[in-house]
Design a protein around this motif. Sequence first.
Motif, mmCIF file in Angstrom:
data_model
loop_
_atom_site.group_PDB
_atom_site.id
_atom_site.type_symbol
_atom_site.label_atom_id
_atom_site.label_comp_id
_atom_site.label_asym_id
_atom_site.label_seq_id
_atom_site.Cartn_x
_atom_site.Cartn_y
_atom_site.Cartn_z
ATOM 1 N N PHE A 210 56.482 -25.387 -82.777
ATOM 2 C CA PHE A 210 56.687 -24.651 -83.749
ATOM 3 C C PHE A 210 58.126 -24.072 -83.690
ATOM 4 N N ARG A 211 58.633 -23.648 -82.528
ATOM 5 C CA ARG A 211 59.872 -23.161 -82.430
ATOM 6 C C ARG A 211 60.970 -24.468 -82.718
ATOM 7 N N THR A 212 60.722 -25.624 -82.415
ATOM 8 C CA THR A 212 61.430 -26.833 -82.799
ATOM 9 C C THR A 212 61.740 -26.746 -84.104
ATOM 10 N N ALA A 213 60.523 -26.923 -84.909
ATOM 11 C CA ALA A 213 60.770 -26.960 -86.365
ATOM 12 C C ALA A 213 61.715 -25.825 -87.072
ATOM 13 N N LEU A 214 61.435 -24.798 -86.508
ATOM 14 C CA LEU A 214 62.284 -23.437 -86.913
ATOM 15 C C LEU A 214 63.714 -23.841 -86.661
ATOM 16 N N GLU A 215 64.115 -24.164 -85.290
ATOM 17 C CA GLU A 215 65.372 -24.340 -84.992
ATOM 18 C C GLU A 215 66.208 -25.376 -85.618
ATOM 19 N N ASN A 216 65.323 -26.722 -85.946
ATOM 20 C CA ASN A 216 65.832 -27.951 -86.598
ATOM 21 C C ASN A 216 66.364 -27.404 -87.983
ATOM 22 N N LEU A 217 65.606 -26.414 -88.755
ATOM 23 C CA LEU A 217 66.288 -26.149 -89.957
ATOM 24 C C LEU A 217 67.125 -24.549 -90.047
ATOM 25 N N ASN A 218 67.471 -24.439 -88.583
ATOM 26 C CA ASN A 218 68.354 -23.038 -88.671
ATOM 27 C C ASN A 218 67.420 -21.781 -89.056
ATOM 28 N N ILE A 219 66.245 -21.734 -89.149
ATOM 29 C CA ILE A 219 65.448 -20.483 -89.250
ATOM 30 C C ILE A 219 65.471 -19.682 -87.945
ATOM 31 N N GLU A 220 65.791 -18.394 -88.292
ATOM 32 C CA GLU A 220 66.039 -17.534 -87.049
ATOM 33 C C GLU A 220 64.415 -17.420 -86.279
ATOM 34 N N THR A 221 64.613 -17.695 -84.695
ATOM 35 C CA THR A 221 63.766 -17.572 -84.136
ATOM 36 C C THR A 221 63.427 -16.484 -83.160
ATOM 37 N N ASP A 222 63.155 -15.010 -83.483
ATOM 38 C CA ASP A 222 63.152 -13.913 -82.782
ATOM 39 C C ASP A 222 61.714 -13.856 -82.339
ATOM 40 N N LYS A 223 61.349 -13.998 -81.026
ATOM 41 C CA LYS A 223 60.210 -14.090 -80.609
ATOM 42 C C LYS A 223 59.544 -12.641 -80.934
ATOM 43 N N LYS A 224 59.861 -11.795 -81.216
ATOM 44 C CA LYS A 224 59.268 -10.387 -81.328
ATOM 45 C C LYS A 224 58.547 -10.368 -82.755
ATOM 46 N N ASP A 225 59.201 -11.042 -83.754
ATOM 47 C CA ASP A 225 58.903 -11.402 -85.155
ATOM 48 C C ASP A 225 58.080 -12.402 -85.397
ATOM 49 N N GLN A 226 57.956 -13.405 -84.354
ATOM 50 C CA GLN A 226 57.485 -14.621 -84.661
ATOM 51 C C GLN A 226 56.212 -15.066 -83.618
ATOM 52 N N PHE A 227 55.641 -14.136 -83.001
ATOM 53 C CA PHE A 227 54.750 -14.702 -81.806
ATOM 54 C C PHE A 227 53.991 -13.539 -81.653
ATOM 55 N N ILE A 228 52.748 -13.788 -81.842
ATOM 56 C CA ILE A 228 51.539 -12.743 -81.488
ATOM 57 C C ILE A 228 50.778 -13.426 -80.371
ATOM 58 N N THR A 229 50.852 -12.831 -79.014
ATOM 59 C CA THR A 229 50.446 -13.279 -77.910
ATOM 60 C C THR A 229 48.914 -12.877 -77.822
ATOM 61 N N ILE A 230 48.125 -13.877 -77.899
ATOM 62 C CA ILE A 230 46.644 -13.643 -77.762
ATOM 63 C C ILE A 230 46.446 -14.939 -77.162
ATOM 64 N N SER A 231 45.043 -14.963 -76.455
ATOM 65 C CA SER A 231 44.610 -16.150 -75.460
ATOM 66 C C SER A 231 43.484 -17.050 -76.427
ATOM 67 N N GLY A 232 42.855 -16.446 -77.432
ATOM 68 C CA GLY A 232 41.981 -17.202 -78.143
ATOM 69 C C GLY A 232 40.419 -17.226 -77.512
ATOM 70 N N THR A 233 40.188 -16.304 -76.530
ATOM 71 C CA THR A 233 38.978 -16.306 -75.871
ATOM 72 C C THR A 233 37.901 -15.121 -76.061
ATOM 73 N N ASP A 234 38.380 -14.152 -76.792
ATOM 74 C CA ASP A 234 37.517 -13.281 -77.520
ATOM 75 C C ASP A 234 37.828 -12.767 -78.781
#
Length: 359
Positions: A210-234
């Motif tokens: 995911f991050r590589t695709a954004l960086e390849n096209l110079n799309i900003e990759t601010d983790k706060k805005d582009q990352f929801i940290t969940i495990s997917g177990t509940d």
Amino acid sequence: MKKKVTMQQIADYLGVSKFVVSKALSGKGGVSPSTQERVFEVAAQLGYISKKKVHTNQFQIDRPEGLNSEKQTVLILMPNVRYQTKESTYWGKIVDGITVGLKKAGLGIVILTENSAENFSKIINIKAFLGVIGVGYISTSLLLEVNQFGIPIILVDHEDHLIPTDTLFINNIDSTLSITNHLIGLGHQSLCFVGNNEYSRSFYDRWLGFRTALENLNIETDKKDQFITISGTDNAEDMNQIAAWLSKKGKALPTALVCANDAIARSAVKACENMNIKVPKEISVTGFDNTIDSYADSPTITTVNVPKEDIGIRAVEMLLRRVKQVTAPYEKIMLVSSIIYRDSINTLKTESRGNTVKS
């Protein structure tokens, strides 16, 4: 205190010799498949081994040349963590593939779901097995315990740098890169990855794609805005966390959510629906794995198809190679997956002013 069950008690129960019970539990030859299976069943019933932790299946088929004739069984190590069970729509299909591969090779299977390295050697005689196939996450301590016996180990969807083994993965990075590039091609510039990149190696690689695709096209990759940290177990907890994150975003919502697997994608869709955010009209959502969850609801979820049964079959092939070629270089094999386009994504149109609107 309850007395410990002995092999002799199992033998007496079945009306066979202690020697037969010993050979059956160790996985050695000289015992018929039906007898071995019956020994395991009774051992579980009497409490000699955990009924929840051991499953057996034996096949009578001609075996390939060059394999140890005394060792007829392969140990499948699948600790019951992170929903790694035979009932899982993901892991269970991989085990089905392993079963097919072992049946073709005329080998038996014992599935062990023990988590503790301390109890491992008490449950099973590892030296009696032809090899071990580890499915999913396995702790370093448990792998070290297995590795000390010097038998071949194949790891599926996991690796540990302390234990050199052959490993088998899906091309997670390339697959997520492709699905993210597809969304960008549809006009999406504000995208968010949903999943915990520390949860598993696969989740981490999908985040990298995911991050590589954004960086390849110079799309900003601010983790706060582009990352929801969940495990997917509940599922309920995942929905709540996604909804809370979307609420904080207010009107500055992303136009697409790239989820680490189908279960998370399904939670994301439900969280959006509960907030009256329409999928895909207002937010596009993608998953990964192509489990039954991905097409169980409406909208059906665009996802990456993982050939789960083929992974299991390929793991058996890798084990047989390692048995025959002990000194061959270790392999890391990545199977190619493909994107399945469904109803959960939408094309964005660009107005003459340069603003993006949902079609």
